[in-house]
Design a protein around this motif. Structure first.
Motif, mmCIF file in Angstrom:
data_model
loop_
_atom_site.group_PDB
_atom_site.id
_atom_site.type_symbol
_atom_site.label_atom_id
_atom_site.label_comp_id
_atom_site.label_asym_id
_atom_site.label_seq_id
_atom_site.Cartn_x
_atom_site.Cartn_y
_atom_site.Cartn_z
ATOM 1 N N GLY A 74 45.192 50.378 5.746
ATOM 2 C CA GLY A 74 43.743 50.548 5.760
ATOM 3 C C GLY A 74 43.107 50.047 4.480
ATOM 4 N N ALA A 75 43.765 50.278 3.349
ATOM 5 C CA ALA A 75 43.245 49.794 2.070
ATOM 6 C C ALA A 75 43.257 48.268 2.016
ATOM 7 C CB ALA A 75 44.076 50.373 0.925
ATOM 8 N N VAL A 76 44.334 47.664 2.515
ATOM 9 C CA VAL A 76 44.407 46.201 2.548
ATOM 10 C C VAL A 76 43.302 45.631 3.433
ATOM 11 C CG1 VAL A 76 45.812 44.233 3.293
ATOM 12 C CG2 VAL A 76 46.874 46.132 2.048
ATOM 13 N N ALA A 79 39.957 45.859 1.477
ATOM 14 C CA ALA A 79 39.934 44.893 0.389
ATOM 15 C C ALA A 79 39.817 43.467 0.922
ATOM 16 C CB ALA A 79 41.194 45.046 -0.462
ATOM 17 N N SER A 80 40.481 43.181 2.034
ATOM 18 C CA SER A 80 40.445 41.824 2.594
ATOM 19 C C SER A 80 39.073 41.498 3.165
ATOM 20 C CB SER A 80 41.519 41.685 3.682
ATOM 21 O OG SER A 80 42.808 41.900 3.151
ATOM 22 N N VAL A 81 38.477 42.447 3.892
ATOM 23 C CA VAL A 81 37.140 42.210 4.445
ATOM 24 C C VAL A 81 36.117 42.093 3.322
ATOM 25 C CG1 VAL A 81 35.323 43.158 5.915
ATOM 26 C CG2 VAL A 81 37.710 43.354 6.615
ATOM 27 N N PHE A 82 36.217 42.943 2.322
ATOM 28 C CA PHE A 82 35.307 42.866 1.177
ATOM 29 C C PHE A 82 35.447 41.518 0.480
ATOM 30 C CE2 PHE A 82 34.272 44.699 -3.264
ATOM 31 C CZ PHE A 82 32.926 44.371 -3.117
ATOM 32 N N ARG A 83 36.675 41.064 0.357
ATOM 33 C CA ARG A 83 36.922 39.759 -0.253
ATOM 34 C C ARG A 83 36.313 38.639 0.603
ATOM 35 N NH1 ARG A 83 38.518 37.594 -5.197
ATOM 36 N NH2 ARG A 83 39.841 35.788 -4.905
ATOM 37 N N ALA A 84 36.426 38.770 1.927
ATOM 38 C CA ALA A 84 35.858 37.764 2.823
ATOM 39 C C ALA A 84 34.338 37.737 2.738
ATOM 40 C CB ALA A 84 36.296 38.037 4.261
ATOM 41 N N CYS A 85 33.740 38.836 2.262
ATOM 42 C CA CYS A 85 32.287 38.906 2.123
ATOM 43 C C CYS A 85 31.815 38.447 0.751
ATOM 44 C CB CYS A 85 31.807 40.334 2.381
ATOM 45 S SG CYS A 85 32.042 40.868 4.072
ATOM 46 N N GLY A 86 32.693 37.833 -0.022
ATOM 47 C CA GLY A 86 32.279 37.241 -1.280
ATOM 48 C C GLY A 86 32.676 37.988 -2.519
ATOM 49 N N ALA A 87 33.454 39.035 -2.416
ATOM 50 C CA ALA A 87 33.822 39.804 -3.602
ATOM 51 C C ALA A 87 34.720 38.989 -4.520
ATOM 52 C CB ALA A 87 34.539 41.093 -3.200
ATOM 53 N N ARG A 88 34.543 39.158 -5.820
ATOM 54 C CA ARG A 88 35.417 38.510 -6.805
ATOM 55 C C ARG A 88 36.645 39.364 -7.096
ATOM 56 N NH1 ARG A 88 32.204 37.566 -11.926
ATOM 57 N NH2 ARG A 88 31.182 39.502 -11.321
ATOM 58 N N GLY A 90 40.047 41.108 -6.799
ATOM 59 C CA GLY A 90 41.241 40.727 -6.078
ATOM 60 C C GLY A 90 41.659 41.772 -5.054
ATOM 61 N N VAL A 91 42.477 41.367 -4.104
ATOM 62 C CA VAL A 91 42.909 42.280 -3.052
ATOM 63 C C VAL A 91 43.724 43.427 -3.635
ATOM 64 C CG1 VAL A 91 44.335 42.502 -0.973
ATOM 65 C CG2 VAL A 91 42.824 40.532 -1.247
ATOM 66 N N ARG A 92 44.585 43.142 -4.624
ATOM 67 C CA ARG A 92 45.408 44.203 -5.212
ATOM 68 C C ARG A 92 44.535 45.286 -5.842
ATOM 69 N NH1 ARG A 92 48.707 39.768 -6.698
ATOM 70 N NH2 ARG A 92 50.800 39.859 -5.792
ATOM 71 N N GLU A 93 43.557 44.869 -6.616
ATOM 72 C CA GLU A 93 42.681 45.859 -7.237
ATOM 73 C C GLU A 93 41.856 46.582 -6.173
ATOM 74 O OE1 GLU A 93 39.395 46.406 -10.828
ATOM 75 O OE2 GLU A 93 40.011 44.396 -10.217
ATOM 76 N N GLY A 94 41.423 45.845 -5.138
ATOM 77 C CA GLY A 94 40.674 46.476 -4.063
ATOM 78 C C GLY A 94 41.493 47.540 -3.351
ATOM 79 N N VAL A 95 42.776 47.266 -3.131
ATOM 80 C CA VAL A 95 43.667 48.257 -2.517
ATOM 81 C C VAL A 95 43.761 49.492 -3.394
ATOM 82 C CG1 VAL A 95 46.073 48.720 -1.909
ATOM 83 C CG2 VAL A 95 44.982 46.591 -1.165
ATOM 84 N N SER A 96 43.909 49.281 -4.694
ATOM 85 C CA SER A 96 44.006 50.395 -5.633
ATOM 86 C C SER A 96 42.741 51.241 -5.626
ATOM 87 C CB SER A 96 44.279 49.850 -7.043
ATOM 88 O OG SER A 96 44.310 50.897 -7.983
ATOM 89 N N VAL A 97 41.595 50.583 -5.634
ATOM 90 C CA VAL A 97 40.311 51.299 -5.637
ATOM 91 C C VAL A 97 40.147 52.104 -4.355
ATOM 92 C CG1 VAL A 97 37.807 50.981 -5.581
ATOM 93 C CG2 VAL A 97 39.197 49.657 -7.178
ATOM 94 N N TRP A 98 40.462 51.505 -3.222
ATOM 95 C CA TRP A 98 40.268 52.189 -1.945
ATOM 96 C C TRP A 98 41.191 53.398 -1.804
ATOM 97 C CZ3 TRP A 98 36.667 52.367 1.576
ATOM 98 C CH2 TRP A 98 36.945 52.940 2.813
ATOM 99 N N LEU A 99 42.459 53.227 -2.147
ATOM 100 C CA LEU A 99 43.396 54.345 -2.060
ATOM 101 C C LEU A 99 42.978 55.479 -2.997
ATOM 102 C CD1 LEU A 99 46.868 52.549 -1.893
ATOM 103 C CD2 LEU A 99 45.739 53.804 -0.056
ATOM 104 N N GLY A 100 42.552 55.127 -4.199
ATOM 105 C CA GLY A 100 42.127 56.148 -5.137
ATOM 106 C C GLY A 100 40.895 56.885 -4.685
ATOM 107 N N SER A 101 39.971 56.205 -4.010
ATOM 108 C CA SER A 101 38.719 56.843 -3.587
ATOM 109 C C SER A 101 38.912 57.811 -2.426
ATOM 110 C CB SER A 101 37.698 55.772 -3.191
ATOM 111 O OG SER A 101 38.062 55.151 -1.958
#
Length: 321
Positions: A74-76, A79-88, A90-101
């Motif tokens: 779910g975190a991946v 992060a992947s959809v957010f990245r596809a929407c233009g986020a700078r 990275g997917v790894r950091e996005g996974v970390s942020v989502w799991l932590g939240s």
């Protein structure tokens, strides 16, 4: 919102790290307080008669592993959809942020997970509005597919366990959240409130990306359901539910808990719905069903805590690189 995928986000500022650490500490305290209130209830129902109990460690370990993998997937996805929407970011950091939240769901109210997510994303130089919109779209897809699985597998009995008014409210809420005009209006309002620049419409509201994300959420119910089925196998001498029925029970109970906004992480509400659904799907008496529902809460929370630890490891690894 178009972004430059070639750009890298620099190391987090000390204020961002300190703020995130304090936020997650508060979430961990909320988890401990929430679970401590369940022990009295556990003592009251754990000895309930009506089924044969046995604990099989390999099955229970497998249940936790499945749930951690489901959370990671779910975190991946986010992060992947957010990245596809233009986020700078990275997917790894996005996974970390989502799991932590995720632990922030145990704080009273529904705003803290979103608040922490938006604050961190904005501090890292990305759009908090787009991050929140992606999260809401995926959550709406989770609720829609979860309710659909529950109704398709369990039939009309699922509405009796959840409550007809909750079901009606949930359908209306999900339909509104998945409507592109509503999403566009949310983005415009969010940009005004957060004073973010108004760029072109992000792909998060486009039909094709929305459909792929919703289908992915449908598939992600499988590891959740498999983990719950393994939990039942690891606790019952004779498990009356198959993997599909277990997935439907878990999904429908999750939806019921989420729709009650004031319940932190759906506490109590999800357990009550799960106990009722275990009776509907497997004919379990209310006492053993309640004990299993409480065990499921401990199982899912343990997986979230392990996911939090995994998020910390991923985040540290990404910063080193």
């Amino acid at each position: 919102m178009a972004g430059d995928h070639g750009m890298r986000v620099g190391p987090p500022r000390p204020a961002v790290v300190i703020g995130a650490s304090l936020f997650l500490l508060a979430a961990l305290v909320a988890v401990a307080v929430a679970l401590s209130g369940r022990w009295d209830a556990w003592a009251a129902v754990a000895g309930a008669e009506g089924v044969g109990w046995r604990l099989r460690t390999p099955w229970l370990v497998g249940a936790v592993v499945c749930e951690v993998l489901a959370l990671l997937a779910g975190a991946v996805l986010w992060a992947s959809v957010f990245r596809a929407c233009g986020a700078r970011m990275g997917v790894r950091e996005g996974v970390s942020v989502w799991l932590g939240s995720q632990l922030a769901r145990y704080l009273p109210g529904r705003i803290w997970q979103a608040t922490g997510l938006v604050a961190y994303v904005r501090a890292r130089g990305d759009s908090g509005v787009v991050a929140l919109t992606v999260a809401l779209v995926l959550q709406a897809g989770t609720l829609a597919t979860g309710a659909g699985i529950g109704a398709a597998v369990l039939g009309p009995g699922v509405f009796g366990a959840i409550g007809p008014w909750s079901a009606v409210f949930g359908v209306l809420l999900i339909g509104a959240a998945l409507a592109p005009p509503v999403l566009r209006a949310m983005i415009r309002l969010g940009r005004r409130l957060l004073r973010e620049p108004s760029d072109s419409e992000p792909p998060a509201v486009q039909g094709r990306l929305l459909l792929r994300a919703t289908l992915a959420r449908l598939v992600l119910w499988l590891p959740h359901g498999l983990g719950f089925w393994l939990l039942l196998e690891g606790m019952l001498v004779s498990n009356p539910l198959g993997p599909l029925e277990a997935t439907a029970v878990f999904a429908a109970a999750y939806v019921a808990g989420y729709l009650v906004i004031l319940a932190p992480a759906g506490m109590v509400v999800r357990e009550a719905a799960m106990a009722s659904l275990l009776g509907v799907a497997g004919g379990l008496p209310i006492g053993p069903a309640a004990a299993l529902a409480l065990a499921a809460r401990l199982w899912s929370t343990l997986a979230e805590l392990l996911g939090f630890g995994l998020a910390a490891l991923i985040g540290m690894g990404a910063r080193r690189r």
